[in-house]
Each structure stands twice: as structure tokens, then as C-alpha cells.
Scaffold this motif. Sequence first.
Motif: not given
Length: 116
Positions: A89-93, A108-115
Motif C-alpha cells: 500500500t501507498a498513499q497518494y494525494q 488533475l493530480e495523482f502523486k505518491k506521498i507516503k509508502i
Amino acid sequence: MRSLAAVLFVVLAAAVAGAASARPVDPPGADMPAGTHPPQIARFAVLVYSMNRNAKLKYVGVSDSDVRPHQGGMRYKVVVTVADAGGATAQYQVLVWGIPGTYQWMLLEFKKIKIN
């Protein structure tokens, strides 16, 4: 570009139909307009991103959300937890713009922020 818009239209229609029949996993935010819930927005974003990038991602949950009026619609900023094909799993903004009650939605955006 037109084919991507057509895919987004079909994906959104399927996501809205599926979300309407399924019980929400996460409670909707109190400040969200009627018919727009963070899990629904997050599922839409994961589905569109996965189809666009040919990735096998699965929606897990929402940990934070914010909504603000923006250019005639609403801008949704959501932190979504996603699992890959291996189960990691990972978190995305995620940033989504759309007009509630219509089929006009854009990722508009799909950016990984945390693993995790």
C-alpha cells in the motif's frame, strides 16, 4: 484527446453507478455537497489513473479530504490509500475537479506521498 475524454465519461458513469449501489466505506465529509463523497471521488481517481497508466491499483480508503469551489465547479483534494497488484500500500494525494451532478470531471493530480 477525444478518446481519453470518452473513456473518462464512461469510467465516471460506471463509477457513479457502482458507488450509488454500494454502501460507502468511509463516512462523507460534513462540508461535501450532496452526492459527492470523498470515497467516491477517490475511487474515480484510482480508476482513471489505473486505466491511463495501465496500472493494477486498488482503492483501499481515504484518510483526508478537502473541497473548495473552483472555476465553476468543485476542487477535491483527497489523500487516498491504494494497494498495488502485490498488496503493497501507498498513499497518494489526489486532485480532482468536477461539477457535482454532471459528467464533467477531471483528474488533475495523482502523486505518491507516503509508502506504508
